[in-house]
Design a protein around this motif. Structure first.
Motif, PDB file in Angstrom:
ATOM      1  N   ASN A 214     104.073   9.874   7.472  1.00 16.69           N
ATOM      2  CA  ASN A 214     103.607  10.899   6.791  1.00 16.69           C
ATOM      3  C   ASN A 214     102.847  11.869   8.268  1.00 16.69           C
ATOM      4  O   ASN A 214     101.786  11.301   8.101  1.00 16.69           O
ATOM      5  N   ILE A 215     103.445  12.575   8.819  1.00 18.80           N
ATOM      6  CA  ILE A 215     102.867  13.401  10.028  1.00 18.80           C
ATOM      7  C   ILE A 215     101.531  14.049   9.413  1.00 18.80           C
ATOM      8  O   ILE A 215     100.571  14.322  10.237  1.00 18.80           O
ATOM      9  N   ALA A 216     101.574  14.673   8.416  1.00 19.94           N
ATOM     10  CA  ALA A 216     100.541  15.441   7.641  1.00 19.94           C
ATOM     11  C   ALA A 216      99.550  14.515   7.576  1.00 19.94           C
ATOM     12  O   ALA A 216      98.205  14.911   7.722  1.00 19.94           O
ATOM     13  N   HIS A 217      99.548  13.317   7.104  1.00 20.72           N
ATOM     14  CA  HIS A 217      98.318  12.395   6.876  1.00 20.72           C
ATOM     15  C   HIS A 217      97.958  11.833   8.336  1.00 20.72           C
ATOM     16  O   HIS A 217      96.795  11.989   8.382  1.00 20.72           O
ATOM     17  N   SER A 218      98.982  11.622   9.089  1.00 17.15           N
ATOM     18  CA  SER A 218      98.421  11.422  10.575  1.00 17.15           C
ATOM     19  C   SER A 218      97.300  12.443  11.125  1.00 17.15           C
ATOM     20  O   SER A 218      96.416  12.212  11.605  1.00 17.15           O
ATOM     21  N   ILE A 219      97.939  13.887  11.109  1.00 14.35           N
ATOM     22  CA  ILE A 219      96.933  14.780  11.616  1.00 14.35           C
ATOM     23  C   ILE A 219      95.807  14.793  10.912  1.00 14.35           C
ATOM     24  O   ILE A 219      94.786  15.097  11.575  1.00 14.35           O
ATOM     25  N   TRP A 220      95.984  14.687   9.459  1.00 13.58           N
ATOM     26  CA  TRP A 220      94.426  14.669   8.700  1.00 13.58           C
ATOM     27  C   TRP A 220      93.538  13.701   8.998  1.00 13.58           C
ATOM     28  O   TRP A 220      92.125  13.759   8.577  1.00 13.58           O
ATOM     29  N   ASN A 221      94.083  12.486   9.272  1.00 14.88           N
ATOM     30  CA  ASN A 221      93.358  11.170   8.940  1.00 14.88           C
ATOM     31  C   ASN A 221      92.978  10.330  10.254  1.00 14.88           C
ATOM     32  O   ASN A 221      92.427   9.267   9.935  1.00 14.88           O
ATOM     33  N   THR A 222      93.718  10.763  11.335  1.00 14.81           N
ATOM     34  CA  THR A 222      93.680   9.824  12.284  1.00 14.81           C
ATOM     35  C   THR A 222      92.978  10.756  13.660  1.00 14.81           C
ATOM     36  O   THR A 222      93.154  11.897  13.738  1.00 14.81           O
ATOM     37  N   LEU A 223      92.458  10.046  14.540  1.00 15.84           N
ATOM     38  CA  LEU A 223      91.699  10.698  15.665  1.00 15.84           C
ATOM     39  C   LEU A 223      92.719  11.440  16.702  1.00 15.84           C
ATOM     40  O   LEU A 223      92.367  12.574  17.067  1.00 15.84           O
ATOM     41  N   PRO A 224      93.744  10.764  16.769  1.00 18.51           N
ATOM     42  CA  PRO A 224      94.654  11.816  17.821  1.00 18.51           C
ATOM     43  C   PRO A 224      95.011  13.320  17.174  1.00 18.51           C
ATOM     44  O   PRO A 224      95.073  14.140  18.040  1.00 18.51           O
ATOM     45  N   GLY A 225      94.862  13.268  15.967  1.00 17.11           N
ATOM     46  CA  GLY A 225      95.293  14.824  15.276  1.00 17.11           C
ATOM     47  C   GLY A 225      94.055  15.704  15.063  1.00 17.11           C
ATOM     48  O   GLY A 225      94.216  16.718  14.482  1.00 17.11           O
ATOM     49  N   LYS A 226      92.973  15.155  15.582  1.00 19.17           N
ATOM     50  CA  LYS A 226      91.512  15.774  14.965  1.00 19.17           C
ATOM     51  C   LYS A 226      91.576  17.300  15.689  1.00 19.17           C
ATOM     52  O   LYS A 226      91.064  18.209  14.849  1.00 19.17           O
ATOM     53  N   TYR A 227      91.966  17.643  16.747  1.00 20.00           N
ATOM     54  CA  TYR A 227      91.993  19.021  17.181  1.00 20.00           C
ATOM     55  C   TYR A 227      92.919  19.901  16.582  1.00 20.00           C
ATOM     56  O   TYR A 227      92.856  21.188  16.431  1.00 20.00           O
ATOM     57  N   ILE A 228      94.111  19.339  16.298  1.00 22.69           N
ATOM     58  CA  ILE A 228      95.071  20.071  15.327  1.00 22.69           C
ATOM     59  C   ILE A 228      94.423  20.165  13.928  1.00 22.69           C
ATOM     60  O   ILE A 228      94.637  21.327  13.533  1.00 22.69           O
ATOM     61  N   ARG A 229      94.040  19.398  13.269  1.00 23.02           N
ATOM     62  CA  ARG A 229      93.220  19.550  12.112  1.00 23.02           C
ATOM     63  C   ARG A 229      92.236  20.657  12.257  1.00 23.02           C
ATOM     64  O   ARG A 229      92.418  21.486  11.293  1.00 23.02           O
ATOM     65  N   ARG A 230      91.534  20.630  13.051  1.00 24.77           N
ATOM     66  CA  ARG A 230      90.566  21.665  13.334  1.00 24.77           C
ATOM     67  C   ARG A 230      91.019  23.039  13.434  1.00 24.77           C
ATOM     68  O   ARG A 230      90.563  23.935  12.834  1.00 24.77           O
ATOM     69  N   ASP A 231      92.225  23.079  14.194  1.00 20.52           N
ATOM     70  CA  ASP A 231      92.927  24.459  14.263  1.00 20.52           C
ATOM     71  C   ASP A 231      93.428  24.838  12.971  1.00 20.52           C
ATOM     72  O   ASP A 231      93.461  26.169  12.716  1.00 20.52           O
ATOM     73  N   LEU A 232      94.053  24.063  12.370  1.00 22.09           N
ATOM     74  CA  LEU A 232      94.620  24.299  10.945  1.00 22.09           C
ATOM     75  C   LEU A 232      93.517  24.775   9.755  1.00 22.09           C
ATOM     76  O   LEU A 232      93.697  25.817   9.327  1.00 22.09           O
ATOM     77  N   GLU A 233      92.413  23.912   9.860  1.00 21.67           N
ATOM     78  CA  GLU A 233      91.324  24.158   8.799  1.00 21.67           C
ATOM     79  C   GLU A 233      90.670  25.522   9.362  1.00 21.67           C
ATOM     80  O   GLU A 233      90.153  26.216   8.613  1.00 21.67           O
ATOM     81  N   LYS A 234      90.467  25.926  10.654  1.00 15.74           N
ATOM     82  CA  LYS A 234      89.909  27.116  11.068  1.00 15.74           C
ATOM     83  C   LYS A 234      90.599  28.353  10.401  1.00 15.74           C
ATOM     84  O   LYS A 234      90.117  29.473  10.183  1.00 15.74           O
ATOM     85  N   HIS A 235      91.965  28.302  10.276  1.00  7.47           N
ATOM     86  CA  HIS A 235      92.677  29.118   9.618  1.00  7.47           C
ATOM     87  C   HIS A 235      92.957  28.846   8.167  1.00  7.47           C
ATOM     88  O   HIS A 235      94.053  29.625   7.611  1.00  7.47           O
ATOM     89  N   GLY A 236      92.205  28.152   7.502  1.00 10.50           N
ATOM     90  CA  GLY A 236      92.329  28.023   5.974  1.00 10.50           C
ATOM     91  C   GLY A 236      93.144  27.077   5.415  1.00 10.50           C
ATOM     92  O   GLY A 236      93.532  26.947   4.168  1.00 10.50           O
ATOM     93  N   THR A 237      93.939  26.425   6.372  1.00 10.62           N
ATOM     94  CA  THR A 237      95.172  25.249   5.776  1.00 10.62           C
ATOM     95  C   THR A 237      94.486  24.241   5.276  1.00 10.62           C
ATOM     96  O   THR A 237      93.625  23.598   6.014  1.00 10.62           O
ATOM     97  N   THR A 238      94.809  23.878   3.968  1.00  8.61           N
ATOM     98  CA  THR A 238      94.364  22.467   3.463  1.00  8.61           C
ATOM     99  C   THR A 238      95.277  21.247   3.559  1.00  8.61           C
ATOM    100  O   THR A 238      96.443  21.790   4.160  1.00  8.61           O
ATOM    101  N   HIS A 239      95.055  19.970   3.621  1.00 10.89           N
ATOM    102  CA  HIS A 239      95.674  19.058   3.684  1.00 10.89           C
ATOM    103  C   HIS A 239      97.113  19.004   2.623  1.00 10.89           C
ATOM    104  O   HIS A 239      98.151  18.616   3.105  1.00 10.89           O
ATOM    105  N   GLU A 240      96.889  19.451   1.396  1.00 19.41           N
ATOM    106  CA  GLU A 240      97.712  19.696   0.621  1.00 19.41           C
ATOM    107  C   GLU A 240      98.919  20.605   0.656  1.00 19.41           C
ATOM    108  O   GLU A 240      99.889  20.315   0.889  1.00 19.41           O
TER     109      GLU A 240
END
Length: 322
Positions: A214-240
């Motif tokens: 689950n790539i969404a899970h990887s972006i949200w929960n593993t270190l390699p995806g942390k900057y992508i997650r940060r970009d998403l959260e900055k724009h209001g996107t939730t994990h769900e």
């Protein structure tokens, strides 16, 4: 165990020294519609550019135009390396799918290439993922930056592009060369190989190593995806929301079309790039095909390459004899 995690962590820190300079965020609606149609195979006009000949092998480049248009000319031209036996027809064909941010085939070649050329009468294709290597756009900071990012719809389209291209390549090989189709994926390539196995029935053998599910899970929960997650959260996107948008890319949500006895999964118990629980989800959803759990992290791609080669090639050889 601690040392293995330290090795992975140090590699991630080094990887993140090169990261996106600007936000990639975009969430234009993308209508995936019917899953089978979204990933449907398209015919390709495959061209070979052979520039090296030995007694029993000829090698060079294969290329074709992608049937999925991203709007990036460089990305829409597919090319890869090919190694064909002089009598190539009806021989087993191995397609290798590399990992995210790799900028050459070297890591995969160091695992498999010499052993296959020396010991097996197989054809070899090294496929290049979207936005990697020579498909990398001019404004890309690193290989693969535009494939997996906070651009939610482009990430979906990139997976579509990869699967449709691989299916086109497989279709061409089956119609023009014959022989069994073996697909071996490493890391991100492992995830895409698994996804391919849910839509392409003409794959005979699948080996997926150090794969995500689950790539969404990887972006949200593993270190390699942390900057992508940060970009998403900055724009209001939730994990769900991300999980829903990327649901079509989740191989554990689909039926395995390849014979389960012809699937080998390899994971590292201490992998800090891939959540082992996410890897377990796929394994269980596919009714537990053959699997090896190595006592290593993601760096096992390098540190355990002799074992990966031995386990993979023995498995392929055993299944080809059935």
């Amino acid at each position: 165990m601690k040392l293995l995690k330290v090795i992975d962590y140090a590699a991630i820190v080094d990887m993140h020294r090169t990261r996106s300079k600007e936000s990639h965020y975009n969430h234009l609606p993308i209508d995936v519609g019917n899953r089978d149609r979204f990933f449907s195979a398209q015919p390709i006009d495959l061209q070979f550019h052979i520039n090296n000949h030995t007694a029993n092998l000829e090698s060079g480049i294969f290329s074709f135009n992608s049937s999925i248009k991203s709007g990036e000319d460089k990305n829409d031209k597919v090319s890869g390396e090919v190694f064909l036996r002089k009598e190539s027809k009806h021989k087993p064909n191995v397609i290798f799918v590399h990992g995210w941010r790799m900028d050459s085939y070297d890591r995969i070649k160091k695992i498999f290439h010499d052993k296959i050329v020396k010991n097996y009468d197989w054809n070899i294709y090294y496929y290049t993922l979207p936005y990697h290597f020579n498909r990398e756009p001019q404004n890309s900071t690193y290989s693969g930056e535009h494939m997996i990012s906070a651009n939610i719809s482009r990430t979906v389209q990139s997976s579509q592009q990869a699967i449709v291209e691989l299916r086109g390549l497989i279709k061409w090989i089956k119609e023009n060369e014959g022989g069994e189709i073996i697909v071996v994926g490493i890391s991100l390539g492992g995830w895409l190989t698994n996804l391919l196995a849910t839509v392409e029935k003409h794959v005979n053998i699948v080996v997926s190593a150090f794969y995500a599910n689950n790539i969404a899970h990887s972006i949200w929960n593993t270190l390699p995806g942390k900057y992508i997650r940060r970009d998403l959260e900055k724009h209001g996107t939730t994990h769900e929301e991300l999980d829903k948008a990327w649901d079509i890319m989740n191989p554990s949500k689909a039926k395995l079309l390849v014979d389960k006895e012809n699937v080998l999964l390899i994971s590292g118990k201490y992998d800090m790039y891939i959540d082992i629980n996410d890897a377990d989800t796929l394994w269980n959803s596919w009714n537990q095909p053959k699997r090896y759990l190595y006592s290593c992290g993601h760096a096992g791609i390098v540190l355990s390459r002799n074992r990966i080669a031995a386990d993979t090639l023995q498995f392929i050889e055993s299944r080809l004899k059935k």
